[in-house]
Design a protein around this motif. Sequence first.
Motif, short mmCIF file in Angstrom:
data_model
loop_
_atom_site.label_atom_id
_atom_site.label_comp_id
_atom_site.label_asym_id
_atom_site.label_seq_id
_atom_site.Cartn_x
_atom_site.Cartn_y
_atom_site.Cartn_z
N MET A 1 0.82 -1.17 0.00
CA MET A 1 0.00 0.00 0.00
C MET A 1 0.88 1.25 0.00
O MET A 1 0.51 2.25 -0.62
CB MET A 1 -0.91 -0.02 1.23
N ILE A 2 2.00 1.15 0.67
CA ILE A 2 2.92 2.29 0.69
C ILE A 2 3.48 2.54 -0.71
O ILE A 2 3.57 3.68 -1.16
CB ILE A 2 4.06 2.05 1.70
N ILE A 3 3.83 1.47 -1.39
CA ILE A 3 4.38 1.61 -2.74
C ILE A 3 3.34 2.16 -3.70
O ILE A 3 3.64 3.05 -4.51
CB ILE A 3 4.93 0.25 -3.23
N LEU A 4 2.10 1.67 -3.62
CA LEU A 4 1.04 2.18 -4.47
C LEU A 4 0.78 3.66 -4.20
O LEU A 4 0.60 4.44 -5.14
CB LEU A 4 -0.25 1.37 -4.26
N GLY A 5 0.79 4.05 -2.94
CA GLY A 5 0.62 5.46 -2.60
C GLY A 5 1.73 6.32 -3.17
O GLY A 5 1.47 7.42 -3.68
N ALA A 6 2.97 5.83 -3.09
CA ALA A 6 4.10 6.59 -3.64
C ALA A 6 4.00 6.71 -5.16
O ALA A 6 4.27 7.78 -5.72
CB ALA A 6 5.41 5.92 -3.24
N ILE A 7 3.58 5.63 -5.82
CA ILE A 7 3.43 5.67 -7.28
C ILE A 7 2.35 6.67 -7.68
O ILE A 7 2.53 7.46 -8.61
CB ILE A 7 3.11 4.26 -7.82
N LEU A 8 1.22 6.66 -6.97
CA LEU A 8 0.15 7.61 -7.28
C LEU A 8 0.58 9.05 -7.01
O LEU A 8 0.20 9.96 -7.75
CB LEU A 8 -1.11 7.27 -6.49
N LEU A 9 1.38 9.24 -5.96
CA LEU A 9 1.90 10.59 -5.70
C LEU A 9 2.77 11.08 -6.85
O LEU A 9 2.66 12.22 -7.30
CB LEU A 9 2.72 10.60 -4.41
N ILE A 10 3.63 10.20 -7.33
CA ILE A 10 4.52 10.57 -8.44
C ILE A 10 3.73 10.86 -9.70
O ILE A 10 3.94 11.89 -10.37
CB ILE A 10 5.57 9.46 -8.68
N PHE A 11 2.77 9.97 -10.04
CA PHE A 11 1.96 10.20 -11.24
C PHE A 11 1.10 11.45 -11.11
O PHE A 11 0.92 12.19 -12.08
CB PHE A 11 1.09 8.99 -11.56
N GLY A 12 0.55 11.68 -9.93
CA GLY A 12 -0.25 12.88 -9.72
C GLY A 12 0.57 14.14 -9.86
O GLY A 12 0.09 15.15 -10.38
N PHE A 13 1.82 14.10 -9.42
CA PHE A 13 2.69 15.26 -9.55
C PHE A 13 3.12 15.48 -10.99
O PHE A 13 3.09 16.61 -11.50
CB PHE A 13 3.93 15.07 -8.66
#
Length: 51
Positions: A1-13
């Motif tokens: 879940m931490i990795i998915l959150g980090a990926i979504l943060l990067i894509f959102g940015f």
Amino acid sequence: MIILGAILLIFGFILDIPILWTIGIALLVVGVILYVLSAAGRTIGGRKHWF
């Protein structure tokens, strides 16, 4: 879940999509909370570990 959150943060940015940024932050926070609780030896949802 931490990795998915980090990926979504990067894509959102990168893609400048605010909803991905918000969901990424939420998933990252929940993932960190679950990790800390399980590392402290507390059972979460009837399970001792989340794999």
